[in-house]
Design a protein around this motif. Structure first.
Motif, short mmCIF file in Angstrom:
data_model
loop_
_atom_site.label_atom_id
_atom_site.label_comp_id
_atom_site.label_asym_id
_atom_site.label_seq_id
_atom_site.Cartn_x
_atom_site.Cartn_y
_atom_site.Cartn_z
N GLU A 93 23.59 -58.59 -38.00
CA GLU A 93 22.36 -58.43 -38.80
C GLU A 93 22.25 -57.01 -39.35
OE1 GLU A 93 18.83 -60.30 -38.73
OE2 GLU A 93 19.18 -61.56 -36.97
N LYS A 96 24.69 -56.93 -42.30
CA LYS A 96 24.22 -57.67 -43.48
C LYS A 96 22.97 -57.04 -44.10
CE LYS A 96 24.51 -61.98 -41.73
NZ LYS A 96 24.00 -63.31 -41.54
N GLY A 97 22.19 -56.37 -43.28
CA GLY A 97 20.98 -55.74 -43.80
C GLY A 97 19.75 -56.63 -43.75
N THR A 98 19.86 -57.75 -43.03
CA THR A 98 18.72 -58.69 -42.98
C THR A 98 17.55 -58.15 -42.15
OG1 THR A 98 20.08 -59.80 -41.32
CG2 THR A 98 19.84 -60.91 -43.43
N LEU A 99 17.81 -57.14 -41.31
CA LEU A 99 16.72 -56.62 -40.48
C LEU A 99 15.83 -55.64 -41.25
CD1 LEU A 99 18.54 -55.92 -37.09
CD2 LEU A 99 16.91 -57.74 -37.57
N ILE A 100 16.39 -55.08 -42.34
CA ILE A 100 15.65 -54.07 -43.11
C ILE A 100 14.27 -54.59 -43.53
CG2 ILE A 100 15.68 -52.69 -45.25
CD1 ILE A 100 17.77 -51.64 -43.40
N LEU A 103 12.05 -54.68 -40.29
CA LEU A 103 11.71 -53.39 -39.68
C LEU A 103 10.82 -52.56 -40.60
CD1 LEU A 103 15.17 -52.43 -38.12
CD2 LEU A 103 13.18 -53.33 -36.95
N ASN A 252 17.09 -47.95 -31.09
CA ASN A 252 15.98 -47.12 -31.57
C ASN A 252 16.49 -45.93 -32.38
OD1 ASN A 252 13.97 -48.63 -30.52
ND2 ASN A 252 13.55 -47.32 -28.77
N LYS A 253 17.68 -45.46 -32.03
CA LYS A 253 18.22 -44.28 -32.70
C LYS A 253 19.29 -44.63 -33.73
CE LYS A 253 15.58 -41.53 -30.56
NZ LYS A 253 14.43 -41.15 -31.37
N LYS A 254 19.43 -45.90 -34.03
CA LYS A 254 20.47 -46.30 -34.96
C LYS A 254 20.03 -46.05 -36.40
CE LYS A 254 23.97 -49.85 -34.90
NZ LYS A 254 24.88 -49.17 -34.01
N GLN A 255 20.90 -45.41 -37.19
CA GLN A 255 20.59 -45.19 -38.61
C GLN A 255 20.91 -46.48 -39.34
OE1 GLN A 255 20.48 -41.52 -40.21
NE2 GLN A 255 21.79 -40.46 -38.80
N LEU A 256 19.93 -47.03 -40.05
CA LEU A 256 20.14 -48.34 -40.69
C LEU A 256 20.22 -48.20 -42.21
CD1 LEU A 256 17.57 -50.32 -38.57
CD2 LEU A 256 20.01 -50.49 -38.38
N LEU B 52 14.22 -45.20 -41.29
CA LEU B 52 15.52 -45.85 -41.03
C LEU B 52 16.62 -44.80 -40.89
CD1 LEU B 52 15.32 -48.77 -43.63
CD2 LEU B 52 14.91 -48.92 -41.20
N LEU B 53 16.39 -43.64 -41.46
CA LEU B 53 17.35 -42.53 -41.34
C LEU B 53 16.61 -41.31 -40.80
CD1 LEU B 53 19.47 -42.52 -44.64
CD2 LEU B 53 20.25 -43.14 -42.36
N TYR B 69 11.35 -40.98 -36.82
CA TYR B 69 12.60 -41.76 -36.96
C TYR B 69 12.77 -42.73 -35.78
CZ TYR B 69 17.56 -42.68 -36.38
OH TYR B 69 18.75 -43.30 -36.18
N GLY B 70 13.08 -43.97 -36.10
CA GLY B 70 13.30 -44.97 -35.06
C GLY B 70 12.04 -45.69 -34.64
N ASN B 72 8.78 -47.56 -35.99
CA ASN B 72 8.41 -48.15 -37.27
C ASN B 72 6.91 -48.24 -37.50
OD1 ASN B 72 11.14 -48.56 -37.49
ND2 ASN B 72 11.05 -50.67 -36.80
N ASN B 75 5.36 -47.94 -40.85
CA ASN B 75 5.78 -48.98 -41.81
C ASN B 75 4.74 -50.08 -41.98
OD1 ASN B 75 8.08 -47.59 -42.23
ND2 ASN B 75 9.44 -48.99 -41.19
N GLU B 86 18.43 -58.54 -48.58
CA GLU B 86 19.19 -59.56 -47.87
C GLU B 86 18.23 -60.46 -47.10
OE1 GLU B 86 22.30 -60.27 -48.03
OE2 GLU B 86 23.02 -58.52 -49.14
N TYR B 87 18.50 -61.75 -47.16
CA TYR B 87 17.60 -62.72 -46.53
C TYR B 87 18.38 -63.61 -45.58
CZ TYR B 87 15.01 -61.44 -50.71
OH TYR B 87 14.39 -60.74 -51.69
N TYR B 88 17.64 -64.46 -44.85
CA TYR B 88 18.29 -65.52 -44.09
C TYR B 88 18.47 -66.68 -45.07
CZ TYR B 88 16.90 -62.50 -40.31
OH TYR B 88 16.74 -61.40 -39.50
#
Lengths: 256, 303
Positions: A93, A96-100, A103, A252-256, B52-53, B69-70, B72, B75, B86-88
């Motif tokens: 995920e 693919k970027g589906t979590l963006i 989140l 939590n610290k992952k750059q997405l 996200l970054l 960061y981290g 949300n 948001n 991107e979708y399901y």
């Protein structure tokens, strides 16, 4: 909490659509039905070999053989199948970027990891239970009088479930740490091999979660050293919580 | 009130300094155009705003709350449309929207109502096919709808029109204009026309730094025109005029009957041209001081 429930629901739907759920259930049912059948058919198979001028002596199969076969297949087939199908659960995920989309709506990052973990654990539990019903039914059918006590069987089943829990927590950690499923598999294999290797230290043997996967043999046969099951389970649960905690920290610290 | 404040944000990827001390604010109720070439740092800035970054330095505040960061939590004020959403793919638009609604905490009825309302806004209310069968434009429109599900105070769109055909672009821009009443929009693009069409404020980012920032009208006023356009009625008129200019050493380019005069002092040159045209009894079809386009400004500030 609500987002975890909806995310688990999404996981269930998604895995129905991509047939992963079906594959797991079919394989686990086959293991459940096949184990007693294979034990029962062993003398017949051996007879075929005998006809080729080789004499093999096979003891009359018993219920215990069916159970031995079953746990072997669950470890070497069932759990490996779960790993193959779900090792990319987080990394897939992320890639693919589906979590963006989720989140960036304020869904908490730990909710993603927890949902993934709980969902795979649920699959494991349900598939394991169904296959247990199958093996229990067919074993009772082939061997109405069983020499395996229910108490020992329950203990072994319990151990096996906790081993599944441990592998799943490591799998989620591997999937969170790496973007490539190959690295995740390598990580998992490395952890399991390391734990096997650790068995050379007698003092920590009783705490090593890897032993949950082999305990069924001496337990069912009534041989080997008595093991403190409670200590082993407690240490496995602690290891699993630790792996899950690390997964959440990493994500939590992952750059997405 | 500022919906978003970005203050002295820097970010480095390995040896590449992607963002260098960038700062800008977005006022409530405006459309903010974030303009820059590909690779200028637009997406990185947006991802830092969304947590996200991780920024190496600087602070970001959304609705007065600092972005961590981290985590949300800020948001909840934001809706985000990624450049390639991107979708399901196995879900229908309706199902996906309801899922997003429930994830953000809406109850069943509210999620259903909002889904209906937004799918109508983006023109996808009648589509029962799966998202994986959608065209790029449809995915982009669904992207706007999903970003608006929780009534965000700030909508961030990362190049929403870049990969679309002219019809798709027009549709997306008109949707953004419609929702301006409900939400503040941060809109990144490298298409200048889109910014001119819908944005109130603009920031131009180049090589990781903000090189121009302000209201579009003010910027245009600040960067005064340096060209006068004259369209003649005949070749003879044009030649006569060009001769006058060459005597005065005024720089001019001719394209057909259209002459563009470049000058540092537009007022003085304009007066001179009018006087000369009158003297020579030349009546052009059109004479005007060229309005500076954002394109001119862009080229000027990023060169």
């Amino acid at each position: 909490m609500k987002s975890i429930i909806f995310f688990i629901k999404k996981e269930a739907e998604e895995n129905c659509y991509n047939y992963k759920l079906l594959i797991v259930l079919v394989i686990f049912v086959l293991i459940g039905i096949g184990s007693p059948l294979m034990a029962k058919a062993l003398p017949l198979i051996m007879e075929t070999i005998e006809s080729q001028n080789i004499v093999v002596t096979v003891a009359e199969p018993k219920a215990i053989d069916a159970w031995m076969q079953y746990f072997k297949l669950i470890n070497q087939g069932g759990i490996i199948l779960l790993v193959i199908l779900f090792i990319g659960t987080v990394s897939g995920e992320v890639e693919k970027g589906t979590l963006i989309n989720l989140l960036t709506k304020g869904m908490k990052r730990p909710a993603v990891v927890l949902s993934k973990f709980v969902f795979i654990l649920l699959i494991w539990t349900i598939a394991f239970l169904i296959s247990l019903v199958c093996i229990n039914y067919y074993t009772n059918l082939y061997w109405p009088v069983s020499e395996v006590s229910n108490e020992i069987l329950l203990k072994v089943i319990c151990m096996q479930w906790f081993f599944g829990l441990f592998v799943i927590s490591l799998m989620v950690l591997g999937s969170t740490l790496f973007r490539s499923i190959y690295y995740s598999i390598l990580f998992l294999a490395f952890c399991l091999l390391l734990l096997y290797g650790m068995n050379i230290f007698e003092t920590i043997k009783g705490l090593n979660p890897i032993n949950l996967s082999t305990i069924y043999m001496p337990a069912l046969m009534g041989t080997g050293q008595p093991t403190n099951y409670v200590t082993l389970i407690v240490s496995t649960v602690l290891f699993s919580i630790l792996a899950l905690f690390f997964s959440i920290m990493v994500f939590n610290k992952k750059q997405l | 009130m500022n919906i978003l404040s970005v203050l002295n944000v820097s970010k480095r990827f390995g040896k590449y300094q992607v963002l260098q001390d960038i700062s800008f604010d977005i006022e409530e109720g405006t459309i903010f155009g974030f303009l820059g070439k590909n690779g200028a740092g637009k997406t990185t800035t947006m991802k830092i705003i969304l947590g996200l970054l991780k920024a190496d330095r600087g602070t970001v505040q959304v609705c007065g709350e600092a972005v961590r960061y981290g985590d949300n939590s800020t948001n909840r004020f934001i809706g985000f449309l990624p450049d390639v959403p991107e979708y399901y793919g196995y879900m229908t638009a309706e199902k996906y929207m309801e899922f997003c609604g429930r994830i953000t905490g809406l109850d069943t009825r509210e999620a259903k109502n909002r889904t209906k309302e937004l799918l109508k806004l983006v023109g996808l209310e009648d589509h029962s096919k799966k998202i994986r069968d959608y065209s790029r434009g449809m995915k982009q429109r669904l992207g706007i709808a999903q970003a608006l599900i929780n009534r965000p105070k700030l909508l961030i769109c990362d190049e929403p029109t870049s990969a679309l055909d002219p019809i798709g672009r027009k549709e997306v821009l008109s949707i953004l204009q419609q929702i301006k009443k409900e939400t503040t929009i941060l809109f990144s693009t490298h298409i200048l026309y889109d910014v001119e069409r819908i944005c109130d404020n603009v920031a131009i980012i180049d090589k990781g730094s903000i090189v121009l920032n302000g209201k579009i009208d003010e910027i245009k006023r600040r960067y005064k025109s340096k060209s006068i356009l004259i369209l003649f009625q005949s070749e003879q008129q044009k030649c006569c005029f060009m001769k006058i200019l060459s005597n005065r050493e005024i720089q001019a380019n001719a394209q057909g009957l259209l002459v563009t005069v470049k000058t540092e002092n537009v007022g003085q040159t304009y007066d001179f041209i009018l006087k000369k045209l009158l003297e020579e009894s030349i009546i052009p079809a059109k004479i005007e001081i060229e309005e500076p386009s954002l394109e001119d400004l862009f080229i000027e500030v990023v060169k």
